[in-house]
Enzyme design. Structure first.
Site, PDB file in Angstrom:
ATOM      1  N   GLU A 181       0.822  -1.214   0.000  1.00 13.52           N
ATOM      2  CA  GLU A 181       0.000   0.000   0.000  1.00 13.52           C
ATOM      3  C   GLU A 181       0.852   1.258   0.000  1.00 13.52           C
ATOM      4  O   GLU A 181       1.972   1.264   0.492  1.00 13.52           O
ATOM      5  CB  GLU A 181      -0.858   0.038   1.272  1.00 13.52           C
ATOM      6  CG  GLU A 181      -1.833  -1.092   1.349  1.00 13.52           C
ATOM      7  CD  GLU A 181      -2.582  -1.122   2.673  1.00 13.52           C
ATOM      8  OE1 GLU A 181      -2.855  -0.045   3.243  1.00 13.52           O
ATOM      9  OE2 GLU A 181      -2.877  -2.232   3.137  1.00 13.52           O
ATOM     10  N   CYS A 227       3.245   8.312   1.577  1.00 14.53           N
ATOM     11  CA  CYS A 227       3.667   7.318   2.562  1.00 14.53           C
ATOM     12  C   CYS A 227       3.793   5.985   1.837  1.00 14.53           C
ATOM     13  O   CYS A 227       2.827   5.500   1.255  1.00 14.53           O
ATOM     14  CB  CYS A 227       2.607   7.240   3.661  1.00 14.53           C
ATOM     15  SG  CYS A 227       2.881   5.905   4.827  1.00 14.53           S
ATOM     16  N   CYS A 266       5.151  -7.561   7.841  1.00 12.78           N
ATOM     17  CA  CYS A 266       6.085  -6.981   8.819  1.00 12.78           C
ATOM     18  C   CYS A 266       6.254  -7.951   9.985  1.00 12.78           C
ATOM     19  O   CYS A 266       5.289  -8.565  10.427  1.00 12.78           O
ATOM     20  CB  CYS A 266       5.531  -5.647   9.323  1.00 12.78           C
ATOM     21  SG  CYS A 266       6.631  -4.793  10.472  1.00 12.78           S
ATOM     22  N   CYS A 287       3.942  -5.205  16.372  1.00 18.23           N
ATOM     23  CA  CYS A 287       3.312  -4.228  17.262  1.00 18.23           C
ATOM     24  C   CYS A 287       1.825  -4.592  17.371  1.00 18.23           C
ATOM     25  O   CYS A 287       1.161  -4.795  16.350  1.00 18.23           O
ATOM     26  CB  CYS A 287       3.476  -2.816  16.714  1.00 18.23           C
ATOM     27  SG  CYS A 287       5.196  -2.348  16.508  1.00 18.23           S
ATOM     28  N   CYS A 313      -1.024  -2.626  15.377  1.00 19.12           N
ATOM     29  CA  CYS A 313      -0.807  -2.295  13.966  1.00 19.12           C
ATOM     30  C   CYS A 313      -1.304  -3.401  13.040  1.00 19.12           C
ATOM     31  O   CYS A 313      -1.045  -4.584  13.262  1.00 19.12           O
ATOM     32  CB  CYS A 313       0.686  -2.047  13.729  1.00 19.12           C
ATOM     33  SG  CYS A 313       1.075  -1.593  12.034  1.00 19.12           S
ATOM     34  N   CYS A 332      -2.190   1.812   8.637  1.00 17.99           N
ATOM     35  CA  CYS A 332      -1.242   0.940   7.960  1.00 17.99           C
ATOM     36  C   CYS A 332      -1.773  -0.467   7.789  1.00 17.99           C
ATOM     37  O   CYS A 332      -2.151  -1.113   8.749  1.00 17.99           O
ATOM     38  CB  CYS A 332       0.039   0.836   8.773  1.00 17.99           C
ATOM     39  SG  CYS A 332       0.764   2.417   9.048  1.00 17.99           S
TER      40      CYS A 332
HETATM   41  N1  SAH Z   1       7.862   0.076  11.073  1.00 17.40           N
HETATM   42  C1  SAH Z   1       8.019   1.498  11.069  1.00 17.40           C
HETATM   43  C2  SAH Z   1       7.243   2.198   9.983  1.00 17.40           C
HETATM   44  C3  SAH Z   1       5.807   1.783   9.750  1.00 17.40           C
HETATM   45  S1  SAH Z   1       4.579   2.246  10.926  1.00 17.40           S
HETATM   46  C4  SAH Z   1       7.679   2.064  12.421  1.00 17.40           C
HETATM   47  O1  SAH Z   1       7.270   1.304  13.296  1.00 17.40           O
HETATM   48  O2  SAH Z   1       7.885   3.244  12.652  1.00 17.40           O
HETATM   49  C5  SAH Z   1       4.335   3.941  10.729  1.00 17.40           C
HETATM   50  C6  SAH Z   1       3.612   4.568  11.926  1.00 17.40           C
HETATM   51  O3  SAH Z   1       2.193   4.312  11.908  1.00 17.40           O
HETATM   52  C7  SAH Z   1       4.136   4.046  13.233  1.00 17.40           C
HETATM   53  O4  SAH Z   1       4.354   5.050  14.161  1.00 17.40           O
HETATM   54  C8  SAH Z   1       3.003   3.113  13.643  1.00 17.40           C
HETATM   55  O5  SAH Z   1       3.093   2.844  14.975  1.00 17.40           O
HETATM   56  C9  SAH Z   1       1.776   3.903  13.186  1.00 17.40           C
HETATM   57  N2  SAH Z   1       0.523   3.140  13.168  1.00 17.40           N
HETATM   58  C10 SAH Z   1       0.360   1.818  12.956  1.00 17.40           C
HETATM   59  N3  SAH Z   1      -0.939   1.462  13.072  1.00 17.40           N
HETATM   60  C11 SAH Z   1      -1.629   2.589  13.374  1.00 17.40           C
HETATM   61  C12 SAH Z   1      -3.004   2.870  13.626  1.00 17.40           C
HETATM   62  N4  SAH Z   1      -3.946   1.921  13.583  1.00 17.40           N
HETATM   63  N5  SAH Z   1      -3.353   4.152  13.909  1.00 17.40           N
HETATM   64  C13 SAH Z   1      -2.421   5.132  13.928  1.00 17.40           C
HETATM   65  N6  SAH Z   1      -1.112   4.919  13.707  1.00 17.40           N
HETATM   66  C14 SAH Z   1      -0.706   3.663  13.433  1.00 17.40           C
END
Ligand code: SAH
Length: 340
Positions: free
Chosen positions: A89, A102, A109, A113, A116, A330
């Site tokens: 995406e 973005c 991944c 987390c 996510c 994401c």
């Molecule tokens: N792996 C990298 C980059 C991808 S995530 C990282 O962890 O930084 C990019 C950002 O989007 C991160 O800060 C992540 O925590 C956030 N993110 C993921 N899921 C989300 C959600 N449901 N709502 C808001 N931010 C989210």
């Protein structure tokens, strides 16, 4: 056969030199690819037929497939198909300062987390540099716009695909090519300490963002698996070194999750943790998904959290919310597509 979008200008120069050809051919090819945006080697008009045949024999020039495109006023989300059938995406956001894209850096991944979507599909593979380059080219072509800012915050952990990401940056930085300035690029990491240090030594003027999301190990351990490997103190220590060496300001991303990390004491602890650092905190209202039970903090809580940081002299912003209508969190678009 390698995709031609995987090559930096100097690699193409070496390619032509080794064939006993003039180096400037590499510049011509780069300009056809990135300035004139041709889709076939045959369209490279000032290049001899012999060279064109040679290019066709040695490189492919394949794009991504647009599987889905969800458009709103100020945001457009793309689901792309890769040549092996995997899906990634990219999200375009229109700001008053420009167009920010973005992009994804991996298929799936492994960082795990818990909040996510991207991590629900484990890492299948790294993206090649070309697959990152093509996300830019394809979005620009589809929307007829120029991208002015780039963030590596889509699916994947960029520092888990370090070499391809660095090469990708060299390709898009090139003045003879896309010419996107390093200062307009931001890499976001969940905190892979050795790579933060390697990145610090790379000399790239690219911005660094750290997904912190917690003020201490107790909370961070619960929501981010990577914290079992690199503790919060180690991440902060690495970032301090980075700031000292590069003299650049770092962004800390902090998703506010109701009742988990959004309490007053969390804001105070975060202020203490970051005191005196050349950084700013980007508070992110959580984008709720059907696959987790996490909830978004309410407005008052977010503002309260913001105020506490401000009072403690921490620079802070609240991220503007884009595209909850277009499943912009994401990995959501891919997840929904697979389920349909
Ligand atoms: N792996 C990298 C980059 C991808 S995530 C990282 O962890 O930084 C990019 C950002 O989007 C991160 O800060 C992540 O925590 C956030 N993110 C993921 N899921 C989300 C959600 N449901 N709502 C808001 N931010 C989210």
């Amino acid at each position: 056969m390698k995709n031609i979008y995987d090559f930096t200008l100097s690699e193409l120069e070496i390619y032509f030199s080794q064939k006993g050809e003039k180096k400037y051919k590499a510049v011509q090819v780069f300009e056809w690819l990135y300035k004139k945006r041709i889709h076939s080697f045959d369209d490279m008009k000032n290049i001899s037929n012999i060279t064109i045949s040679d290019l066709k024999e040695n490189f492919q020039l394949e794009s991504l497939t647009v599987l889905q495109k969800q458009e709103d006023v100020d945001v457009c989300k793309f689901l792309f198909g890769l040549s092996d059938g995997n899906k990634i995406e990219a999200v375009l956001m229109k700001h008053d300062y420009g167009n920010s894209l973005c992009i994804s850096s991996q298929v799936g991944c492994n960082m795990g987390c818990s909040f996510c979507e991207s991590g629900r599909l484990k890492k299948v593979r790294n993206l090649d540099s070309s697959e990152m380059v093509l996300q830019i080219l394809q979005v620009e072509e589809e929307l007829g716009i120029r991208i002015t800012h780039l963030v590596l915050m889509g699916i994947g952990e960029p520092f888990d695909n370090y070499d391809n990401v660095m090469k990708f940056i060299s390709i898009i930085n090139e003045p003879k090519g896309i010419d996107l300035g390093a200062r307009h690029i931001t890499i976001s990491t969940c905190g892979i300490v050795p790579k933060i240090l390697e990145f610090m030594d790379s000399g790239k003027q690219v911005n660094l963002a750290i997904s912190l999301h917690a003020p201490n190990n107790t909370i961070r351990d619960k929501i981010m698996k990577i914290n079992h490997v690199y503790k919060i103190e180690e991440v902060i220590e690495a970032v301090k070194k980075y700031i000292f060496k590069t003299n650049r300001r770092v962004t800390f991303e902090y998703i506010l999750l109701k009742g988990i990390n959004d309490r007053e004491k969390d804001a105070k602890e975060l202020s203490t943790l970051l005191r005196g650092m050349n950084c700013y905190v980007n508070l992110i209202p959580y984008n709720e998904t059907s696959h987790t039970t996490y909830q978004k903090s309410n407005k008052e809580t977010i503002l309260k959290f913001y105020d506490i940081l401000k009072k403690n002299h921490i620079q802070v912003t609240i991220r503007r919310e884009f595209g909850s209508k277009v499943s912009a969190a994401c990995g959501q678009l891919r997840a929904n597509y697979e389920e349909e």
